[in-house]
Design an enzyme around this catalytic site. Sequence first.
Site, PDB file in Angstrom:
ATOM      1  N   HIS A  50       2.986  34.194  25.600  1.00 46.03           N
ATOM      2  CA  HIS A  50       2.728  33.781  26.982  1.00 46.03           C
ATOM      3  C   HIS A  50       1.225  33.574  27.178  1.00 46.03           C
ATOM      4  CE1 HIS A  50       3.162  33.522  31.296  1.00 46.03           C
ATOM      5  NE2 HIS A  50       2.171  34.383  31.431  1.00 46.03           N
ATOM      6  N   GLU A  61      15.493  -3.242  28.951  1.00 47.07           N
ATOM      7  CA  GLU A  61      16.457  -2.651  28.018  1.00 47.07           C
ATOM      8  C   GLU A  61      17.860  -3.152  28.364  1.00 47.07           C
ATOM      9  OE1 GLU A  61      16.734  -0.548  25.233  1.00 47.07           O
ATOM     10  OE2 GLU A  61      18.858  -0.912  25.595  1.00 47.07           O
ATOM     11  N   LYS A  79       0.365   6.658  16.816  1.00 48.17           N
ATOM     12  CA  LYS A  79       0.005   7.951  17.439  1.00 48.17           C
ATOM     13  C   LYS A  79      -1.508   8.065  17.638  1.00 48.17           C
ATOM     14  CE  LYS A  79       3.834   7.899  17.381  1.00 48.17           C
ATOM     15  NZ  LYS A  79       4.860   7.100  16.743  1.00 48.17           N
ATOM     16  N   GLY A  82      14.611  -3.491  17.209  1.00 52.79           N
ATOM     17  CA  GLY A  82      15.228  -2.914  16.019  1.00 52.79           C
ATOM     18  C   GLY A  82      14.646  -3.460  14.733  1.00 52.79           C
ATOM     19  N   LYS A 119       0.840  -1.211   0.000  1.00 50.59           N
ATOM     20  CA  LYS A 119       0.000   0.000   0.000  1.00 50.59           C
ATOM     21  C   LYS A 119       0.862   1.242   0.000  1.00 50.59           C
ATOM     22  CE  LYS A 119      -3.718  -1.960   2.761  1.00 50.59           C
ATOM     23  NZ  LYS A 119      -3.943  -2.170   4.182  1.00 50.59           N
ATOM     24  N   LEU A 120       0.480   2.229  -0.802  1.00 49.89           N
ATOM     25  CA  LEU A 120       1.177   3.513  -0.781  1.00 49.89           C
ATOM     26  C   LEU A 120       1.136   4.068   0.647  1.00 49.89           C
ATOM     27  CD1 LEU A 120      -0.189   5.230  -4.022  1.00 49.89           C
ATOM     28  CD2 LEU A 120       2.140   4.376  -3.638  1.00 49.89           C
TER      29      LEU A 120
HETATM   30  P1  FAD Z   1       8.583   2.291   4.257  1.00 55.16           P
HETATM   31  O1  FAD Z   1       7.640   3.249   4.825  1.00 55.16           O
HETATM   32  O2  FAD Z   1       8.767   0.995   4.967  1.00 55.16           O
HETATM   33  O3  FAD Z   1       8.126   2.021   2.772  1.00 55.16           O
HETATM   34  C1  FAD Z   1       8.728   1.055   1.981  1.00 55.16           C
HETATM   35  C2  FAD Z   1       7.708   0.578   0.982  1.00 55.16           C
HETATM   36  O4  FAD Z   1       8.364  -0.232   0.016  1.00 55.16           O
HETATM   37  C3  FAD Z   1       6.603  -0.290   1.576  1.00 55.16           C
HETATM   38  O5  FAD Z   1       5.356   0.253   1.248  1.00 55.16           O
HETATM   39  C4  FAD Z   1       6.816  -1.668   0.955  1.00 55.16           C
HETATM   40  O6  FAD Z   1       5.599  -2.349   0.707  1.00 55.16           O
HETATM   41  C5  FAD Z   1       7.504  -1.300  -0.340  1.00 55.16           C
HETATM   42  N1  FAD Z   1       8.360  -2.349  -0.916  1.00 55.16           N
HETATM   43  C6  FAD Z   1       9.295  -3.087  -0.288  1.00 55.16           C
HETATM   44  N2  FAD Z   1       9.934  -3.882  -1.176  1.00 55.16           N
HETATM   45  C7  FAD Z   1       9.386  -3.631  -2.384  1.00 55.16           C
HETATM   46  C8  FAD Z   1       9.621  -4.114  -3.690  1.00 55.16           C
HETATM   47  N3  FAD Z   1      10.562  -5.027  -3.953  1.00 55.16           N
HETATM   48  N4  FAD Z   1       8.863  -3.641  -4.700  1.00 55.16           N
HETATM   49  C9  FAD Z   1       7.900  -2.716  -4.458  1.00 55.16           C
HETATM   50  N5  FAD Z   1       7.632  -2.212  -3.242  1.00 55.16           N
HETATM   51  C10 FAD Z   1       8.377  -2.664  -2.220  1.00 55.16           C
HETATM   52  N6  FAD Z   1       8.928   7.477  12.136  1.00 55.16           N
HETATM   53  C11 FAD Z   1       8.692   8.772  12.466  1.00 55.16           C
HETATM   54  O7  FAD Z   1       9.307   9.670  11.878  1.00 55.16           O
HETATM   55  N7  FAD Z   1       7.774   9.113  13.426  1.00 55.16           N
HETATM   56  C12 FAD Z   1       7.090   8.161  14.101  1.00 55.16           C
HETATM   57  O8  FAD Z   1       6.270   8.499  14.958  1.00 55.16           O
HETATM   58  C13 FAD Z   1       7.324   6.808  13.806  1.00 55.16           C
HETATM   59  N8  FAD Z   1       6.664   5.838  14.455  1.00 55.16           N
HETATM   60  C14 FAD Z   1       6.884   4.534  14.125  1.00 55.16           C
HETATM   61  C15 FAD Z   1       6.206   3.544  14.814  1.00 55.16           C
HETATM   62  C16 FAD Z   1       6.402   2.225  14.502  1.00 55.16           C
HETATM   63  C17 FAD Z   1       5.662   1.160  15.255  1.00 55.16           C
HETATM   64  C18 FAD Z   1       7.288   1.869  13.438  1.00 55.16           C
HETATM   65  C19 FAD Z   1       7.485   0.428  13.038  1.00 55.16           C
HETATM   66  C20 FAD Z   1       7.971   2.836  12.747  1.00 55.16           C
HETATM   67  C21 FAD Z   1       7.791   4.179  13.085  1.00 55.16           C
HETATM   68  N9  FAD Z   1       8.472   5.194  12.422  1.00 55.16           N
HETATM   69  C22 FAD Z   1       8.262   6.500  12.780  1.00 55.16           C
HETATM   70  C23 FAD Z   1       9.452   4.895  11.361  1.00 55.16           C
HETATM   71  C24 FAD Z   1       8.850   5.126   9.972  1.00 55.16           C
HETATM   72  O9  FAD Z   1       7.687   4.341   9.826  1.00 55.16           O
HETATM   73  C25 FAD Z   1       9.865   4.769   8.902  1.00 55.16           C
HETATM   74  O10 FAD Z   1      11.066   5.456   9.151  1.00 55.16           O
HETATM   75  C26 FAD Z   1       9.372   5.137   7.521  1.00 55.16           C
HETATM   76  O11 FAD Z   1       8.206   4.423   7.212  1.00 55.16           O
HETATM   77  C27 FAD Z   1      10.461   4.844   6.479  1.00 55.16           C
HETATM   78  O12 FAD Z   1       9.989   5.154   5.207  1.00 55.16           O
HETATM   79  P2  FAD Z   1      10.555   4.383   3.928  1.00 55.16           P
HETATM   80  O13 FAD Z   1       9.909   5.042   2.767  1.00 55.16           O
HETATM   81  O14 FAD Z   1      12.015   4.302   3.986  1.00 55.16           O
HETATM   82  O15 FAD Z   1      10.044   2.890   4.090  1.00 55.16           O
END
Ligand code: FAD
Length: 465
Positions: A444, A202, A51, A271, A37-38
């Site tokens: 303030h 931790e 959140k 992690g 999903k986008l």
């Molecule tokens: P992603 O968002 O993971 O997107 C990658 C996309 O690539 C996915 O949609 C996946 O389906 C797609 N994909 C993978 N492989 C392929 C392929 N071969 N072909 C086509 N599509 C593919 N960050 C914050 O800044 N604030 C927050 O409050 C926060 N809270 C978080 C809470 C949780 C529980 C988690 C797990 C993460 C949180 N994060 C937060 C981190 C944040 O979600 C990530 O840093 C962010 O989503 C990274 O974006 P990205 O585009 O690198 O990857």
Amino acid sequence: MADAFDIVILGGGMGGYVAAIRAVQLGKTVALVEKDKLGGTCLHTGCIPTKALLHTAELYHDAKNGAASGVNVTGVELDWAAANQRKQKIVDQLHKGVQFLMKKNKIEVLNGTGVFESSTRVRVDGPDGARTIEGGNVIVATGSHPKSLPGVEIDGERVINSDHALALKEVPRSAVIVGGGAIGVEFASMWNDLGAEVTLVEALPRITPLEDAEVSQVVSRAFTRRGIKVVAGARLDLKSVKASGDGVRLHYDSDDGGADLNADVLLMAVGRGANVDGLGLEKTGVKVEKGWVMVDDDLRTDDPAVFAIGDVVGGYLLAHVASHEGIHAVEVISGESHAPLNYNQMPRCTYSRPQVASVGLTEEQAREAGVEVKTGKFPFSALGRAMIMGDTDGFVKVVTDAGTGEVVGAHMVGHNVTDLIAEPALGQLLEGTAWEIGLSVHAHPTLSEAVGEAALAAEGRAIHI
Ligand code: FAD
């Protein structure tokens, strides 16, 4: 002939879809390949759903604790199904928003899994078969996945990761959370507010280990006061984890002997790992080291045609970092990059109660980098607005270069500080000094006054302490 685009982006998360929009603004043709999903992790299993549920948890806590402000509420009940429906509604609305943005910007979204056939050629395996596309450049933005520890199997029921934690049908009565970073701390805060008995384990000597040490201390004390059992400097005995129908048992080792624990669920928040498997990177010159895609300061991989952004390159695994990297990468590709990426200007936020926010260097890091440091600190206990909110825990600390007065870092813990970090972040971008932040007029009574006062304190000029 494969369909040709200026840029092909693999992954439509915060990194990928933002990169796609910026690329179109720069006149490029773009194909965005997304297998699920986008919006990616952030929208569907990360930032937004966590959140939304944290908001419910805090509201529940506030409703039960309104008496001190003169609001007596009886019969407060948690409707977890309704909370989850609301969470999903927000996610769905934002998902539609991203889909709309793709249409508006005429970005070709290809639904399927992208696999490299060469540095510039990608096969997309979608529900309607395979299609091969060609990109002048390809950007890898495939994100990351939750990890566990060796031998600790995630069964999705008793031993879970953050994806499962967001899909629970009920709030667990008790939980052990292994990992005191942002994700572990947020779930500890949420589940405790919702009535669960929570133990947070931790391995490092303190929770929120990457934050300023005094910040960690405030979070740890606040959690302990709330009844969260915080065990730092403790290692999960990997062989001890035993899941059964009615719960999970485990043991942790620590200097004071460790302990056995029982709980409904064990959340492994230890992690994440980069999504690189099955991408066909071996068909390119892209290097992967310790699981992360290697990039230079401009996000170029070792293959001249391929860039990588977001979680897949490691470093700060944060949504806004991913999107800024996405913008930077397409600007570099387009010859439109005017400023280097500066990770010191990337805010880091944890949305627990109390919240944590930081930008730039800690006092310790600044000293290690050879900066002669001055700091200014202002406690929320001295601030009218914090008293009005009924939440005076925490402080704002500003770290400056004693020579130039420039702000090199800011560290905050307390009510809504995640909304306050933008000011020192902008201050750092503009190479502002503590004196200038203090000179800026803060309304303030607002929490933002703590930022102004902390900056003034670095200059020995704070008014209210
Ligand atoms: P992603 O968002 O993971 O997107 C990658 C996309 O690539 C996915 O949609 C996946 O389906 C797609 N994909 C993978 N492989 C392929 C392929 N071969 N072909 C086509 N599509 C593919 N960050 C914050 O800044 N604030 C927050 O409050 C926060 N809270 C978080 C809470 C949780 C529980 C988690 C797990 C993460 C949180 N994060 C937060 C981190 C944040 O979600 C990530 O840093 C962010 O989503 C990274 O974006 P990205 O585009 O690198 O990857």
